[in-house]
Write a protein that holds these residues in place. Structure first.
Motif, short mmCIF file in Angstrom:
data_model
loop_
_atom_site.label_atom_id
_atom_site.label_comp_id
_atom_site.label_asym_id
_atom_site.label_seq_id
_atom_site.Cartn_x
_atom_site.Cartn_y
_atom_site.Cartn_z
N ALA A 1 8.94 2.69 -0.70
CA ALA A 1 7.84 2.85 0.22
C ALA A 1 8.22 4.01 1.43
CB ALA A 1 7.46 1.58 0.91
N PRO A 2 9.27 4.02 2.12
CA PRO A 2 9.57 5.04 2.93
C PRO A 2 10.57 6.03 2.19
CG PRO A 2 10.92 3.01 3.47
CD PRO A 2 10.30 2.92 2.14
N PRO A 3 10.70 7.49 3.11
CA PRO A 3 11.76 8.25 2.50
C PRO A 3 13.05 7.95 2.92
CG PRO A 3 10.54 9.15 4.72
CD PRO A 3 9.97 7.79 4.33
N GLY A 4 13.87 8.78 2.68
CA GLY A 4 15.21 8.63 2.86
C GLY A 4 15.67 8.60 4.24
N ALA A 5 16.83 7.99 4.67
CA ALA A 5 17.38 7.78 6.08
C ALA A 5 17.42 9.02 6.93
CB ALA A 5 18.44 7.07 5.97
N ALA B 1 11.45 -2.48 1.31
CA ALA B 1 10.50 -1.58 1.31
C ALA B 1 11.39 -0.18 0.82
CB ALA B 1 9.83 -1.32 2.34
N ARG B 2 12.34 -0.06 1.29
CA ARG B 2 13.05 1.14 0.93
C ARG B 2 13.52 1.12 -0.43
NH1 ARG B 2 15.20 0.20 6.23
NH2 ARG B 2 16.85 -0.96 5.43
N ALA B 3 13.93 -0.15 -1.01
CA ALA B 3 14.51 -0.33 -2.32
C ALA B 3 13.17 0.14 -3.35
CB ALA B 3 14.87 -1.77 -2.51
N ASP B 4 11.93 -0.10 -2.82
CA ASP B 4 10.84 0.04 -3.68
C ASP B 4 10.35 1.54 -3.41
OD1 ASP B 4 11.04 -2.34 -5.03
OD2 ASP B 4 9.98 -3.68 -3.16
N TRP C 1 0.77 -1.20 0.04
CA TRP C 1 -0.03 0.08 -0.13
C TRP C 1 0.91 1.33 0.10
CZ3 TRP C 1 -0.18 3.72 3.78
CH2 TRP C 1 -0.90 4.78 3.48
N ALA C 2 1.81 1.24 0.93
CA ALA C 2 2.89 2.29 0.98
C ALA C 2 3.42 2.48 -0.31
CB ALA C 2 3.90 2.12 2.02
N ALA D 1 6.52 10.16 0.46
CA ALA D 1 6.30 8.56 0.65
C ALA D 1 5.17 8.02 1.39
CB ALA D 1 7.86 8.38 1.74
N GLY D 2 5.14 6.66 1.15
CA GLY D 2 3.89 6.20 1.77
C GLY D 2 3.78 6.01 3.14
#
Length: 412
Positions: free
Chosen positions: A229-233, A224-227, A165-166, A178-179
């Motif tokens: 879904a979340p923003p940068g670190a 999820a990060r590779a796709d 979903w994200a 980001a999701g």
């Protein structure tokens, strides 16, 4: 009771001069202070021989001050704490054992969910009573999702469904938003993910999961990060401190963040968009009746019976419950909880209370409160997740190092 001066930090406020004066200490903001003092005034009206000297403090620095007071043998008669330190304070013999008062119902816990009672017990002794109940919640930007024409997340989504979903949100926003927040360093999220798989964060005084399970958790969020879904670190790290104003769901950097349900009103104040709640991903049965904070008594109080009576009053008196409202979370006593919810006029508070109602009959059994060393384990998880997120350390190496350091922290 006089009004509080300044911001309230370290300010003693006498409720009334009486033959018995109890000191009361909690953390929180001005609204919590006003509501708590109102409830204490109700107690004084019914028990004019009892008065209170209250002190409240910001969350930051609260436990340092409480520890200093306890070390000096002058801790407050009644004080607030959370599950991070409950076991530690019980084992250090700072807390009054409330078991006898519960047994003869001078502290009546019959209206509390059994799991909420259990979550105040250390070694089968009632060491604290929940001041309120909360839920680990997904806070999402409903207005943003409507603009993007993406369906809202819902309670009961699997973790993989949530990540998908994200990813969909990130694509719909063209990468501008980001999701989701990255919760790989969030002990609440890890704990619920583990419980969904039949494991626990702790088993007694040891970790309740394997390095392989932690690898799988970190891998879920690496993918999820590779796709996208979340923003940068950098953004994730800025939000990990927990301050409401920095949460990605209110700064506009993510469609969803992870928080306690009772924090929704505070988060809503930081954005004009409408925020809404769902339960954490995974089966609702992974959650349990969780105390947001507890009331606990000092073992060295000169008035243990009176302190116990105050705890019982704050827990079971309808008028006190209505005065306290849902600022700390929903009332621990179910009858008062229903009454307060039925009389809520604030739609944001109603959303938070509604999530608790939705989850009530789906919650799983409560684990024991976290063991001594939990605060250190939480901090280790954050730093370990950051090292994986930034690429400074591989997933397996990071997981192995965390397990060794966490075991050492729990061993004392």
């Amino acid at each position: 009771m006089t009004g509080l001066a300044g911001c309230g930090d370290d300010e003693d406020t006498p409720v009334e001069t009486s033959p018995i004066e109890l000191s009361v200490f909690w953390y929180g903001g001005r609204e919590r202070a006003e509501l708590t003092e109102r409830a204490l005034r109700l107690y004084v009206a019914r028990n004019p021989r009892v008065g209170f000297r209250v002190t409240w403090h910001d969350r930051v620095g609260y436990y340092e001050r409480l520890a200093t007071q306890a070390a000096g043998g002058n801790a407050p008669d009644l004080f607030q704490l959370d599950d991070t330190v409950l076991t530690e304070y019980a084992e250090r013999k700072i807390l009054l054992d409330l078991g006898g008062y519960v047994a003869d119902r001078r502290i009546d816990l019959s209206e509390l969910p059994p799991g909420l009672v259990r979550y105040g017990e250390v070694d089968d002794r009632t060491m604290a009573v929940a001041a309120a109940q909360t839920s680990a919640a997904l806070v999402y930007n409903r207005s943003l999702l409507r603009r993007l024409r993406v369906p809202e997340p819902h309670t009961g989504m699997s973790w993989q469904e949530y990540v998908s979903w994200a990813q969909r949100v990130s694509r719909a926003a063209g990468g501008r938003v980001a999701g989701t927040m990255d919760p790989s360093g969030d002990d609440r999220a890890l704990w619920l993910w583990l419980r969904a798989k039949g494991s626990e964060l702790y088993q007694g005084r040891r970790l309740g999961f394997t390095a392989g399970e932690l690898v799988n958790w970190f891998e879920l969020w690496r993918r999820a990060r590779a796709d996208g879904a979340p923003p940068g670190a950098a953004l994730v790290e800025r939000a990990e401190g927990g301050e409401a104003a920095r949460q990605l769901v209110v700064t506009g950097h993510a469609a969803a963040s992870f928080a306690w349900a009772h924090h929704l009103p505070e988060l809503q104040r930081h954005t004009r968009d409408e925020l809404a709640l769902a339960g954490f991903p995974g089966p609702p049965g992974a959650q349990w009746a969780r105390a947001s904070v507890y009331w606990a008594a000092y073992r060295g109080t000169r008035h243990p019976d009176t302190v116990a009576d105050v705890i019982n009053f704050l827990t079971n008196n309808m008028e006190a419950g209505a005065s306290l409202g849902n600022e700390r979370g929903v009332n621990p006593a179910l009858g008062i909880r229903r009454y307060v919810r039925a009389n809520l006029t604030d739609p944001v508070q109603h959303r938070a209370a509604s999530l608790a109602e939705t989850l009530t009959n789906q919650l799983g059994p409560a684990p024991a409160p976290p063991p001594m060393g939990h605060a250190r384990v939480r901090a280790l998880l954050v730093t370990t997740a950051r090292s994986v997120r930034s690429g400074r350390m591989g997933v397996r190496t990071a997981a192995s190092r965390f397990m060794a350091q966490a075991d050492a922290a729990l061993a004392g």
